[in-house]
Each structure stands twice: as C-alpha cells, then as structure tokens.
Write an enzyme that holds these catalytic residues in place. Structure first.
Site, mmCIF file in Angstrom:
data_model
loop_
_atom_site.group_PDB
_atom_site.id
_atom_site.type_symbol
_atom_site.label_atom_id
_atom_site.label_comp_id
_atom_site.label_asym_id
_atom_site.label_seq_id
_atom_site.Cartn_x
_atom_site.Cartn_y
_atom_site.Cartn_z
ATOM 1 N N HIS A 1 -0.778 0.314 -2.266
ATOM 2 C CA HIS A 1 -0.223 -0.653 -1.538
ATOM 3 C C HIS A 1 -1.073 -1.883 -1.914
ATOM 4 O O HIS A 1 -0.207 -3.007 -2.031
ATOM 5 C CB HIS A 1 -0.533 -0.517 0.028
ATOM 6 C CG HIS A 1 0.048 0.557 0.553
ATOM 7 N ND1 HIS A 1 1.391 0.817 0.360
ATOM 8 C CD2 HIS A 1 -0.405 1.890 1.431
ATOM 9 C CE1 HIS A 1 1.773 1.998 1.015
ATOM 10 N NE2 HIS A 1 0.739 2.629 1.743
ATOM 11 N N HIS B 1 -4.461 6.269 -2.602
ATOM 12 C CA HIS B 1 -3.018 5.798 -1.725
ATOM 13 C C HIS B 1 -3.175 4.248 -1.232
ATOM 14 O O HIS B 1 -2.224 3.515 -1.677
ATOM 15 C CB HIS B 1 -2.908 6.559 -0.435
ATOM 16 C CG HIS B 1 -1.958 6.449 0.280
ATOM 17 N ND1 HIS B 1 -0.479 6.836 0.413
ATOM 18 C CD2 HIS B 1 -1.731 5.347 1.551
ATOM 19 C CE1 HIS B 1 0.084 6.507 1.385
ATOM 20 N NE2 HIS B 1 -0.301 5.260 1.974
ATOM 21 N N GLU B 2 -4.344 3.918 -0.727
ATOM 22 C CA GLU B 2 -4.008 2.331 -0.218
ATOM 23 C C GLU B 2 -4.160 1.488 -1.409
ATOM 24 O O GLU B 2 -3.666 0.408 -1.327
ATOM 25 C CB GLU B 2 -5.410 2.283 0.468
ATOM 26 C CG GLU B 2 -5.254 3.085 1.965
ATOM 27 C CD GLU B 2 -4.082 3.030 2.743
ATOM 28 O OE1 GLU B 2 -3.453 1.614 2.585
ATOM 29 O OE2 GLU B 2 -3.618 3.799 3.386
#
Length: 370
Positions: A40, A36-37
C-alpha cells in the site's frame, strides 16, 4: 496502556509455553504485516499520496519514529497493521481531504491500485518463499506401495507391497501425489520397479469412496493402493522453481476460497476455524522442524492474508475496491450514510469473528475438540 499490558502478558505466557522459538513467530507475523502494508505504502507514494501513519499492529503505539511526513509505528496488538493515508481513515469514514497529496483526489483506478497492492504483495511474498522452498527441497511421499487393498484392481493386476511406480501412461512419477494426477477411469499402463526388475502392468481404475481434505466422502477413480511412508526429497530449481512457485501460490489461493465455500454451506464445521492463536501455534511448531517447513507455513499464511483481504468487506481492501468500482460504473460516490453503516458494521463483524476464532483456538489447544 491496558492494551500494552495485555499484550505483554500474552507475550510472556507464549514465551513460557513455547520457549525461544516463539520469537520466530513474532518476526514472521510482523514481517507478513509489514510486507502487506509496504505494498500500500509504495503504490500510494508512487501516486503522490501522503502517508500519515505506517503501523505494524494496531491499538496503543509502543514505538513511533517520524520520518518525513510519516509516523512509523509498532503498536501493541500484533494482529494486523495499517497504513493511514491522507484523506482515508477506516476508523473515521467521514474523514475526507481534497488536498493535492490526498487519497481522495486520485481517480478510482489509482485508488484500486493502492488497495490491491497490499494483498498482491502478500501473494508475491508467498511466490518468493515457494521459490526458496523449491531450491531447498520439498519432502514428499515416495511412489512406493505400502498396502494393496483387498478386492482392488491393483491386487487383480498383480501389484504388491514395496513396488515402486516409475511412470503411468508414459508420464514420469516422482512422488505419490503424481499418481493421483494420472489416475482416471481410462486404462492405465504402469511401469513398476520390483527389486531389480522393471515390470509393465496394465489396469483400469474403478470408482471408489475416498475422503478429501475437507473430510468429505467423495467418489473418485481408485486403483486400491496406499503409500509405505517413505519420503522423497523433490527439488525445483531454475525455471522449474518459477513454475512450482506459481502453481503452489494459485493452488493455495484456490484452497482458501474452497474452504470458505465449505464453511458457508456447512460442510466444514465452525469449530475448524482458526485465528491468530492457531497461526502462532503452527508457525512456532514449524520453526522447530526445519527452515523449509517454516517457509511453507509462512507462505500459506501470506496467501491467506492476501486472499482474505480481497473479500468484499468494507473495512478490508476488497470492500474499498468494490466502493471504487461502484464509483467507476455509476459515476458517483456511495451514499455516505450507507458507506458509514457498512464500514462500522463490517468492523464489528470482523472483531466478533476474531474473538470467535481466538476462543476456538484456545478450546482446540486445550483438547476440548479432541
């Protein structure tokens, strides 16, 4: 130091309770957060934004390694993670920076792209996992009749125990779920295998009462049969695997939103809500069955993380996306006092929700809700 000690105590108890299989859960949850990170991180770097911190977990940092301008961290509480961009800090909404490599100098649409990348990567990971599951094969109930209900159209039409439904209205039936997809109030032409014979049977379903996944009583067209419990291994390879993976990702996403709706209107009781403890419990048990089941659970959790992070709460990606949409539409920033109030308020709400779900999980594991 306190958060680290607490984490180690919880970790020790979990390994004592579950054994070595709990290590799979740690790896799975950590990888979901990392992926997920990573979404980003990659999009932020693509747009030239400096990433100050990339952390799996939050709270006290257990391990930190600095590479370039970024601190890569493993933090004590593995219930989440974060990427802290230059000029953006959820813990300090007043922190602003307008250097050339700051998040704040980007246009709203580029900021939205960075924010959306995290949830998108979770959905993408689920998609890849479903492809793998398709190749490994999915255990499904075979379309073999176990029970023919009294006073049903199936009984009237002559269906009997152990009949295998091959097709309905010319559509091939591979698994029990395929039957439900074809049943409507219109007349049905079934091709049935009975022993070494193939029979053609016609019937028209009638409205009856059933229980859906949310334990609601619903009226649906029924023919009055139930499966005998035989398992069929269904494989999806080639282009079929892509179609299967896409449909499963979409259906899992829709199910989460539907579940939230049922919670809000009260159809599903609050005691059904689960959190990180339930997630760990299910993942650990899945790892003891087989790789396909483990991948299925991890894919569902990944979809869950992706979808829930898009909810319009200010400390989530979805909330920041709403703020940037506001800026795009009205050509001005959200009032700072309003921004701060919403940010801290939603942060308190999420921590309270996390505490509630953990308490719920512990009561469920203790058998209180049985």
């Amino acid at each position: 130091m306190k958060s680290l000690v607490l984490f180690l105590m919880i970790l020790a108890f979990a390994f004592w309770h579950y054994g070595v299989h709990f290590s799979v859960t740690i790896l799975a949850i950590s990888f979901l957060i990392f992926f997920h990170e990573l979404g980003h991180f990659l999009v932020a770097r693509f747009f030239g934004v400096r990433v100050n911190t990339f952390s799996v977990g939050f709270g006290e940092k257990i391990y930190t390694k600095r590479v370039g301008n970024t601190d890569y961290c493993l933090s004590a509480i593995l219930l989440g993670g974060y990427v802290q961009l230059k000029g953006q800090d959820d813990l300090d909404p007043n922190a602003k920076n307008y250097d050339h490599d700051s998040y704040n100098v980007l246009s709203p649409i580029k900021r939205i792209a960075i924010l959306f990348a995290g949830p998108f990567f979770n959905l993408l990971l689920a998609f890849f996992l479903y492809i793998a599951i398709g190749f490994m094969g999915v255990d499904k109930l075979a379309p073999n009749i176990g029970t023919v209900l009294p006073n049903s159209v199936a009984l009237s039409a002559g269906l009997v125990k152990d009949d295998k439904i091959l097709s309905i209205n010319g559509v091939k039936i591979n698994e029990w779920e395929d039957i439900k997809k074809q049943v409507s109030l219109s007349p049905l032409d079934l091709v049935v295998q009975r022993g070494d014979k193939t029979l053609n049977i016609s019937l028209t379903p009638k409205i009856g009462e059933s229980i859906n996944i949310f334990r609601e009583k619903v009226e649906v067209p029924l023919i009055g049969i139930s499966p005998n419990g035989d398992i069929t291994k269904v494989y999806h390879s080639g282009f079929s695997s892509l179609s299967y993976a896409f449909s499963q990702t979409v259906e899992a996403s829709k199910l989460i939103y539907k579940g939230l709706e049922k919670l809000i209107i009260g159809t599903v009781p609050l005691k059904e809500m689960g959190g990180i403890v339930a997630m760990a419990d299910i993942t650990t048990k899945a790892s003891q069955i087989n790789l396909s089941v483990l991948f299925l659970i991890v894919a569902l959790i990944s979809v869950n993380l992706g979808v829930l992070n898009l909810l319009p709460l200010p400390v989530l990606d979805g909330g920041h996306i709403v703020f940037n949409l506001y800026e795009m539409i009205f050509r001005r920033l959200v009032n700072q006092r309003v921004f701060n109030a919403l940010s801290y308020g939603s942060m308190m709400f999420l921590f309270a929700l996390m505490a509630f779900t953990i308490f719920n999980d512990l009561l469920r594991l203790a058998g209180v809700y049985e």
